[in-house]
Design a protein around this motif. Structure first.
Motif, PDB file in Angstrom:
ATOM      1  N   GLU A 157       0.834  -1.197   0.000  1.00  0.00           N
ATOM      2  CA  GLU A 157       0.000   0.000   0.000  1.00  0.00           C
ATOM      3  C   GLU A 157       0.867   1.245   0.000  1.00  0.00           C
ATOM      4  O   GLU A 157       1.984   1.242   0.515  1.00  0.00           O
ATOM      5  CB  GLU A 157      -0.895   0.034   1.238  1.00  0.00           C
ATOM      6  N   LEU A 158       0.307   2.321  -0.589  1.00  0.00           N
ATOM      7  CA  LEU A 158       0.938   3.626  -0.541  1.00  0.00           C
ATOM      8  C   LEU A 158       0.115   4.499   0.393  1.00  0.00           C
ATOM      9  O   LEU A 158      -1.085   4.692   0.169  1.00  0.00           O
ATOM     10  CB  LEU A 158       1.015   4.241  -1.935  1.00  0.00           C
ATOM     11  N   LEU A 159       0.750   5.014   1.453  1.00  0.00           N
ATOM     12  CA  LEU A 159       0.051   5.775   2.472  1.00  0.00           C
ATOM     13  C   LEU A 159       0.460   7.246   2.435  1.00  0.00           C
ATOM     14  O   LEU A 159       1.557   7.594   1.984  1.00  0.00           O
ATOM     15  CB  LEU A 159       0.338   5.222   3.868  1.00  0.00           C
ATOM     16  N   ASN A 160      -0.417   8.090   2.941  1.00  0.00           N
ATOM     17  CA  ASN A 160      -0.071   9.488   3.148  1.00  0.00           C
ATOM     18  C   ASN A 160       0.893   9.559   4.332  1.00  0.00           C
ATOM     19  O   ASN A 160       0.575   9.070   5.419  1.00  0.00           O
ATOM     20  CB  ASN A 160      -1.331  10.306   3.440  1.00  0.00           C
ATOM     21  N   PRO A 161       2.081  10.159   4.159  1.00  0.00           N
ATOM     22  CA  PRO A 161       3.071  10.166   5.233  1.00  0.00           C
ATOM     23  C   PRO A 161       2.596  10.843   6.510  1.00  0.00           C
ATOM     24  O   PRO A 161       3.036  10.493   7.606  1.00  0.00           O
ATOM     25  CB  PRO A 161       4.250  10.926   4.627  1.00  0.00           C
ATOM     26  N   GLU A 162       1.688  11.820   6.389  1.00  0.00           N
ATOM     27  CA  GLU A 162       1.240  12.565   7.556  1.00  0.00           C
ATOM     28  C   GLU A 162       0.036  11.905   8.229  1.00  0.00           C
ATOM     29  O   GLU A 162       0.007  11.735   9.448  1.00  0.00           O
ATOM     30  CB  GLU A 162       0.905  14.006   7.176  1.00  0.00           C
ATOM     31  N   THR A 163      -0.961  11.531   7.451  1.00  0.00           N
ATOM     32  CA  THR A 163      -2.196  10.981   8.015  1.00  0.00           C
ATOM     33  C   THR A 163      -2.156   9.467   8.152  1.00  0.00           C
ATOM     34  O   THR A 163      -2.977   8.888   8.868  1.00  0.00           O
ATOM     35  CB  THR A 163      -3.403  11.356   7.153  1.00  0.00           C
ATOM     36  N   LYS A 164      -1.229   8.815   7.447  1.00  0.00           N
ATOM     37  CA  LYS A 164      -1.099   7.350   7.409  1.00  0.00           C
ATOM     38  C   LYS A 164      -2.323   6.686   6.764  1.00  0.00           C
ATOM     39  O   LYS A 164      -2.517   5.478   6.893  1.00  0.00           O
ATOM     40  CB  LYS A 164      -0.886   6.777   8.816  1.00  0.00           C
ATOM     41  N   GLN A 165      -3.141   7.465   6.053  1.00  0.00           N
ATOM     42  CA  GLN A 165      -4.281   6.917   5.338  1.00  0.00           C
ATOM     43  C   GLN A 165      -3.821   6.281   4.031  1.00  0.00           C
ATOM     44  O   GLN A 165      -2.915   6.797   3.361  1.00  0.00           O
ATOM     45  CB  GLN A 165      -5.313   8.009   5.054  1.00  0.00           C
ATOM     46  N   ASN A 241       7.098   9.006  -3.532  1.00  0.00           N
ATOM     47  CA  ASN A 241       5.659   8.877  -3.802  1.00  0.00           C
ATOM     48  C   ASN A 241       4.804   8.873  -2.536  1.00  0.00           C
ATOM     49  O   ASN A 241       3.584   9.043  -2.616  1.00  0.00           O
ATOM     50  CB  ASN A 241       5.399   7.584  -4.594  1.00  0.00           C
ATOM     51  N   GLY A 242       5.432   8.678  -1.392  1.00  0.00           N
ATOM     52  CA  GLY A 242       4.687   8.605  -0.146  1.00  0.00           C
ATOM     53  C   GLY A 242       5.270   7.556   0.775  1.00  0.00           C
ATOM     54  O   GLY A 242       6.466   7.230   0.692  1.00  0.00           O
ATOM     55  N   LEU A 243       4.438   7.020   1.627  1.00  0.00           N
ATOM     56  CA  LEU A 243       4.862   6.007   2.587  1.00  0.00           C
ATOM     57  C   LEU A 243       4.476   4.640   2.058  1.00  0.00           C
ATOM     58  O   LEU A 243       3.294   4.307   1.954  1.00  0.00           O
ATOM     59  CB  LEU A 243       4.207   6.272   3.944  1.00  0.00           C
ATOM     60  N   LEU A 244       5.483   3.846   1.710  1.00  0.00           N
ATOM     61  CA  LEU A 244       5.250   2.519   1.148  1.00  0.00           C
ATOM     62  C   LEU A 244       5.209   1.492   2.265  1.00  0.00           C
ATOM     63  O   LEU A 244       6.111   1.428   3.103  1.00  0.00           O
ATOM     64  CB  LEU A 244       6.362   2.167   0.160  1.00  0.00           C
ATOM     65  N   LYS A 245       4.157   0.668   2.282  1.00  0.00           N
ATOM     66  CA  LYS A 245       3.995  -0.368   3.302  1.00  0.00           C
ATOM     67  C   LYS A 245       3.757  -1.704   2.621  1.00  0.00           C
ATOM     68  O   LYS A 245       2.825  -1.843   1.824  1.00  0.00           O
ATOM     69  CB  LYS A 245       2.831  -0.021   4.233  1.00  0.00           C
ATOM     70  N   VAL A 246       4.618  -2.667   2.931  1.00  0.00           N
ATOM     71  CA  VAL A 246       4.538  -3.998   2.320  1.00  0.00           C
ATOM     72  C   VAL A 246       4.209  -5.012   3.411  1.00  0.00           C
ATOM     73  O   VAL A 246       4.818  -5.010   4.482  1.00  0.00           O
ATOM     74  CB  VAL A 246       5.855  -4.371   1.623  1.00  0.00           C
ATOM     75  N   TYR A 247       3.245  -5.873   3.113  1.00  0.00           N
ATOM     76  CA  TYR A 247       2.792  -6.873   4.077  1.00  0.00           C
ATOM     77  C   TYR A 247       3.326  -8.267   3.684  1.00  0.00           C
ATOM     78  O   TYR A 247       3.349  -8.617   2.502  1.00  0.00           O
ATOM     79  CB  TYR A 247       1.252  -6.924   4.109  1.00  0.00           C
ATOM     80  N   PHE A 248       3.724  -9.032   4.697  1.00  0.00           N
ATOM     81  CA  PHE A 248       4.245 -10.382   4.490  1.00  0.00           C
ATOM     82  C   PHE A 248       3.494 -11.367   5.363  1.00  0.00           C
ATOM     83  O   PHE A 248       3.023 -11.025   6.450  1.00  0.00           O
ATOM     84  CB  PHE A 248       5.736 -10.452   4.862  1.00  0.00           C
ATOM     85  N   GLU A 249       3.424 -12.601   4.878  1.00  0.00           N
ATOM     86  CA  GLU A 249       2.875 -13.714   5.661  1.00  0.00           C
ATOM     87  C   GLU A 249       3.956 -14.759   5.850  1.00  0.00           C
ATOM     88  O   GLU A 249       4.723 -15.055   4.934  1.00  0.00           O
ATOM     89  CB  GLU A 249       1.664 -14.330   4.952  1.00  0.00           C
ATOM     90  N   LYS A 250       4.018 -15.324   7.049  1.00  0.00           N
ATOM     91  CA  LYS A 250       5.011 -16.349   7.346  1.00  0.00           C
ATOM     92  C   LYS A 250       4.720 -17.605   6.532  1.00  0.00           C
ATOM     93  O   LYS A 250       3.571 -18.031   6.400  1.00  0.00           O
ATOM     94  CB  LYS A 250       4.971 -16.696   8.844  1.00  0.00           C
TER      95      LYS A 250
END
Length: 255
Positions: A157-165, A241-250
């Motif tokens: 996901e790409l998040l807004n760095p300030e609001t984290k939305q 581009n903003g705040l990049l968040k990557v999710y992983f599963e074990k």
């Protein structure tokens, strides 16, 4: 600094003196009898203040045995194997690692009434050091313990760095990483083909994970977090581009 010490003492509640290792030795020889020494057992470090700076290490623990032996480490990494002297009368604790005595000398030690917390205080290089510890039954796990094994990317996901939305959900390959205990890693694409190798590192005072690939030594730094059940992991970093968040599963052992 005195205000910091007062705050720490207030957090600890009413304090009681420690028991000396001399008394432990006497008890083992049958000379005296007393209840279990407050220090004996395993402790995790909750907070370390050096002057007005917080320098809390990651997953730091100490284990005190009635024989006078002390072990300690960070997560599953043990880096302390020595002895201690615990003086009840002077309320001081002196520790050594292997045959080297702590050069900064003794800590002044206090305990909370319920025995759940312990406080250390001393001066180091002209600065007041305060350490708060909590009694525990097992070693704390560090990020470098949790990351070892296989992980599959589940979403990004790409998040807004300030609001984290969340601004945008990104398409991504379900790449798989395998992090080895010796700090090497391998990356595979969805087809199972190896596409990258390198080394990884997590600092002792942060939750940053570094990956350095072997192809061109490119270093990428992410903030890493784990779920309570340890089966999910997220990496976060800020780019243009903003705040990049990557999710992983074990990945299960048999997958």
């Amino acid at each position: 600094m005195r205000a910091l010490a007062i705050v720490l003492l207030l957090l600890m509640g009413n304090l009681s003196p420690a028991q000396s290792y001399y008394d432990i030795a006497n008890e083992k020889m049958g000379n005296i009898s007393f209840t279990q020494v407050e220090l004996i057992g395993m402790w995790t470090v909750v907070k370390v203040m050096v002057g007005n700076r917080e320098l809390t290490p990651t997953a730091k623990w100490f284990k005190y045995e009635s024989t006078g032996k002390i072990t300690g480490g960070n997560g599953n990494i043990q880096n302390l194997n020595g002895a201690y002297t615990f003086d009840r009368e002077n309320k001081t604790l002196v520790q050594s690692n292997e045959n080297e005595v702590d050069s900064y000398g003794a800590f002044n030690v206090s305990f909370s009434d319920d025995g759940k917390y312990m406080a250390w205080q001393r001066m180091e290089d002209g600065m007041e050091v305060n350490v708060l510890l909590e009694r525990t039954s097992e070693k704390p796990k560090a990020p470098w313990d949790l990351i070892v094994g296989g992980w599959t990317m589940s979403k990004a996901e790409l998040l807004n760095p300030e609001t984290k939305q969340v601004q945008k959900t990104l398409d991504l390959e379900r790449d798989r990483y395998f992090f080895m205990w010796d700090r090497a890693y391998r990356k595979f694409n969805a087809a199972g083909e190896q596409v990258e190798t390198g080394v990884w590192h997590i600092g002792g005072h942060s939750n940053e994970v570094w990956t350095i690939n072997n192809a061109d030594n490119t270093k990428t730094i992410w903030q890493v977090e784990f779920s309570k059940n340890e089966n999910h992991m997220t990496w976060t970093k800020e780019d243009e581009n903003g705040l990049l968040k990557v999710y992983f599963e074990k990945v299960a052992n048999n997958d």
